[in-house]
Enzyme design. Structure first.
Site, short mmCIF file in Angstrom:
data_model
loop_
_atom_site.label_atom_id
_atom_site.label_comp_id
_atom_site.label_asym_id
_atom_site.label_seq_id
_atom_site.Cartn_x
_atom_site.Cartn_y
_atom_site.Cartn_z
N GLN A 164 13.21 18.05 -53.15
CA GLN A 164 12.36 17.68 -54.29
C GLN A 164 13.23 17.33 -55.49
OE1 GLN A 164 8.67 20.56 -54.35
NE2 GLN A 164 10.47 21.68 -53.66
N HIS A 172 11.11 13.09 -54.50
CA HIS A 172 10.70 12.82 -55.88
C HIS A 172 11.62 11.81 -56.57
CE1 HIS A 172 8.42 16.93 -55.91
NE2 HIS A 172 7.82 15.98 -55.22
N CYS A 227 9.82 -6.20 -63.18
CA CYS A 227 10.34 -6.97 -62.02
C CYS A 227 10.93 -6.07 -60.94
CB CYS A 227 11.40 -7.98 -62.50
SG CYS A 227 12.94 -7.19 -63.03
N1 APR Z 1 18.72 31.31 -55.91
C1 APR Z 1 17.49 31.48 -55.34
N2 APR Z 1 16.34 31.06 -55.93
C2 APR Z 1 16.44 30.48 -57.15
C3 APR Z 1 17.69 30.30 -57.81
C4 APR Z 1 18.86 30.74 -57.13
N3 APR Z 1 20.08 30.60 -57.66
N4 APR Z 1 17.44 29.70 -59.01
C5 APR Z 1 16.11 29.53 -59.11
N5 APR Z 1 15.51 30.00 -58.00
C6 APR Z 1 14.07 29.93 -57.66
C7 APR Z 1 13.14 30.28 -58.81
O1 APR Z 1 12.81 31.66 -58.77
C8 APR Z 1 11.92 29.40 -58.54
O2 APR Z 1 10.90 30.11 -57.86
O3 APR Z 1 13.82 28.56 -57.38
C9 APR Z 1 12.43 28.29 -57.63
C10 APR Z 1 12.34 26.92 -58.26
O4 APR Z 1 10.95 26.61 -58.37
P1 APR Z 1 10.50 25.49 -59.40
O5 APR Z 1 11.17 25.70 -60.71
O6 APR Z 1 8.99 25.43 -59.36
O7 APR Z 1 11.09 24.14 -58.83
P2 APR Z 1 10.54 23.29 -57.61
O8 APR Z 1 9.83 24.14 -56.60
O9 APR Z 1 11.65 22.45 -57.11
O10 APR Z 1 9.46 22.34 -58.34
C11 APR Z 1 8.87 21.33 -57.57
O11 APR Z 1 7.88 20.39 -59.56
O12 APR Z 1 8.00 19.67 -61.74
C12 APR Z 1 8.03 19.27 -60.44
O13 APR Z 1 9.09 17.33 -59.70
C13 APR Z 1 9.36 18.62 -60.12
O14 APR Z 1 10.52 18.62 -57.99
C14 APR Z 1 9.89 19.47 -58.96
C15 APR Z 1 8.63 20.10 -58.40
#
Ligand code: APR
EC number: 2.3.1.286
Length: 242
Positions: A97, A115, A126
């Protein structure tokens, strides 16, 4: 770790990543309790087609910062381990994503960017594509006079057909599906772990915080950093393969 055993036994393994894959590179994620981007900003006001058309200055400012962040930081240990596992034929591909391009930069070949990417911008009129450096120079105009925008999927837009269909094919046939660093809260991307599970795959979720799909998983690892977990698995794989 059980995952090392499953990786060795599986004939087809798919990795699915979210923003949590890149926080150890220095990029913020979106919904983490302590630092998520969407804790400070309303995504519909920023990362949407409406914002691009009606809230232009804030839109450009936000994306110029995100492009700068992607250029300032780099793939981390986890990205490089996944690229190594692909070279060693331990994994088939990565459905991501993320728009930071870090999997490809780390050397992964079969990456499906659901994404889109911050590495490119394209003309709304264009369709001509440019490197996002143009954006960094404050150049928002195409040679045809049209407006340039990041080649990322905005809220309310369709996902790129090519990436989506490849991800679907992989999810339907894989027998091990590993989620790394995603809250699994955005559809349709969050359907791929389910599709894999429904087609007989083992589902593993490695995420700092609980996700909405944990109850479907065969194995869940919370409160551990992805880089550390992947490193531990890699050490086991090397020991067992020797
Ligand atoms: N190790 C393990 N987990 C982690 C770490 C890490 N170092 N850092 C962050 N996380 C976890 C967080 O706890 C969180 O639950 O990763 C997760 C990221 O979740 P989101 O912030 O919701 O990101 P994501 O799931 O990729 O979001 C999906 O939402 O806004 C849109 O387009 C955007 O692609 C994105 C989509």
């Amino acid at each position: 770790m059980m995952i090392a055993k499953w990786l060795k036994e599986s004939s087809s393994t798919t990795i699915f990543t979210g923003a949590g894959m890149s926080t150890e590179s220095g990029l913020p994620d979106f919904r983490s309790a302590n630092q998520g981007l969407w804790k400070m900003k309303d995504p519909s006001r920023i990362a949407s087609v409406q914002a691009l058309n009606n809230n232009v200055e804030e839109f450009f400012e936000f994306y110029r910062n995100r492009v700068a962040g992607v250029k300032e930081f780099a793939p981390n240990k986890g990205h490089h381990l996944l690229a190594k596992w692909e070279r060693n034929e331990m994994i088939d591909g990565i459905i991501t994503q993320n728009v930071d391009g870090f999997h490809t930069e780390a050397g992964s070949q079969n990456v499906m960017e659901l994404h889109g990417t911050l590495k490119k911008v394209h003309c709304q009129s264009c369709g001509s594509e440019y490197d996002s450096d143009e954006y960094m120079k404050g150049n928002y105009r195409c040679e045809c006079g049209g407006t340039l925008r990041p080649s990322v999927v905005l809220f309310g837009e369709m996902l790129p057909e090519n990436a989506f269909s490849h991800a679907l094919t992989l999810s339907e046939k894989t027998d091990l599906f590993i989620v790394l660093g995603s809250s699994l809260s955005v559809s349709p991307a969050n359907q791929f772990p389910l599709i894999a599970k429904q087609n007989g795959a083992k589902l593993v979720i490695i995420n700092m915080e609980p996700t909405e799909f944990d109850h479907y998983a065969d194995l869940v690892i919370h409160e551990r950093k992805i880089g550390e977990v992947l490193d531990e698995i890699d050490t086991e794989l090397q020991e067992n393969l020797l």
